[in-house]
Enzyme design. Structure first.
Site, mmCIF file in Angstrom:
data_model
loop_
_atom_site.group_PDB
_atom_site.id
_atom_site.type_symbol
_atom_site.label_atom_id
_atom_site.label_comp_id
_atom_site.label_asym_id
_atom_site.label_seq_id
_atom_site.Cartn_x
_atom_site.Cartn_y
_atom_site.Cartn_z
ATOM 1 N N ARG A 41 -2.685 4.722 -2.586
ATOM 2 C CA ARG A 41 -3.591 3.608 -2.275
ATOM 3 C C ARG A 41 -4.148 3.760 -0.852
ATOM 4 O O ARG A 41 -5.314 3.459 -0.587
ATOM 5 C CB ARG A 41 -2.844 2.286 -2.433
ATOM 6 C CG ARG A 41 -3.711 1.093 -2.340
ATOM 7 C CD ARG A 41 -4.571 1.040 -3.560
ATOM 8 N NE ARG A 41 -5.141 -0.295 -3.650
ATOM 9 C CZ ARG A 41 -6.194 -0.577 -4.339
ATOM 10 N NH1 ARG A 41 -6.771 0.366 -5.048
ATOM 11 N NH2 ARG A 41 -6.663 -1.774 -4.381
ATOM 12 N N ALA A 42 -3.295 4.215 0.063
ATOM 13 C CA ALA A 42 -3.724 4.421 1.449
ATOM 14 C C ALA A 42 -4.855 5.438 1.516
ATOM 15 O O ALA A 42 -5.824 5.249 2.260
ATOM 16 C CB ALA A 42 -2.550 4.865 2.318
ATOM 17 N N ILE A 47 0.847 -1.194 0.000
ATOM 18 C CA ILE A 47 0.000 0.000 0.000
ATOM 19 C C ILE A 47 0.877 1.237 0.000
ATOM 20 O O ILE A 47 1.578 1.507 0.970
ATOM 21 C CB ILE A 47 -0.934 0.006 1.232
ATOM 22 C CG1 ILE A 47 -1.841 -1.226 1.202
ATOM 23 C CG2 ILE A 47 -1.754 1.293 1.276
ATOM 24 C CD1 ILE A 47 -2.668 -1.418 2.453
ATOM 25 N N ASP A 48 0.851 1.968 -1.107
ATOM 26 C CA ASP A 48 1.587 3.232 -1.178
ATOM 27 C C ASP A 48 0.672 4.357 -0.696
ATOM 28 O O ASP A 48 -0.479 4.126 -0.317
ATOM 29 C CB ASP A 48 2.108 3.489 -2.594
ATOM 30 C CG ASP A 48 1.009 3.597 -3.639
ATOM 31 O OD1 ASP A 48 -0.181 3.787 -3.285
ATOM 32 O OD2 ASP A 48 1.330 3.518 -4.832
ATOM 33 N N SER A 49 1.179 5.568 -0.686
ATOM 34 C CA SER A 49 0.418 6.688 -0.124
ATOM 35 C C SER A 49 -0.890 6.945 -0.881
ATOM 36 O O SER A 49 -1.916 7.244 -0.266
ATOM 37 C CB SER A 49 1.267 7.954 -0.081
ATOM 38 O OG SER A 49 1.722 8.296 -1.373
#
Length: 82
Positions: A39-40, A35-37
């Site tokens: 996606r978060a 989970i990248d920023s």
């Protein structure tokens, strides 16, 4: 931490990341789940809708684990810990 909040957060993350929810715990780091920023933010938006709250942007930047998400949601909703 509230088990209801943990279960909901885990379910949403598992669905969004297409992974087994049994591999997700409060100590799991978001980047370990891929989970990248961006996606978060998508996941947090869905959780905000689910719980009817808004997590401030400055708080979003401090979230690193599943437990961090649970804690912030509990703070915003007032749901007590178990």
């Amino acid at each position: 931490m509230s088990q209801k909040v943990i279960d909901t957060v885990t379910e949403v993350i598992a669905r969004e990341q297409k992974c087994d929810r049994r591999n997700i715990s409060p100590t799991t780091r978001l980047n370990d789940l891929g989970i990248d920023s961006l996606r978060a933010i998508t996941i947090l938006y869905e959780l905000e809708e689910e719980f009817g709250v808004e997590i401030p942007n400055e708080v979003i930047e401090t979230i690193n684990t599943v437990g961090d998400i649970v804690d912030r949601l509990q703070e915003q909703t007032g749901i007590p810990t178990d």
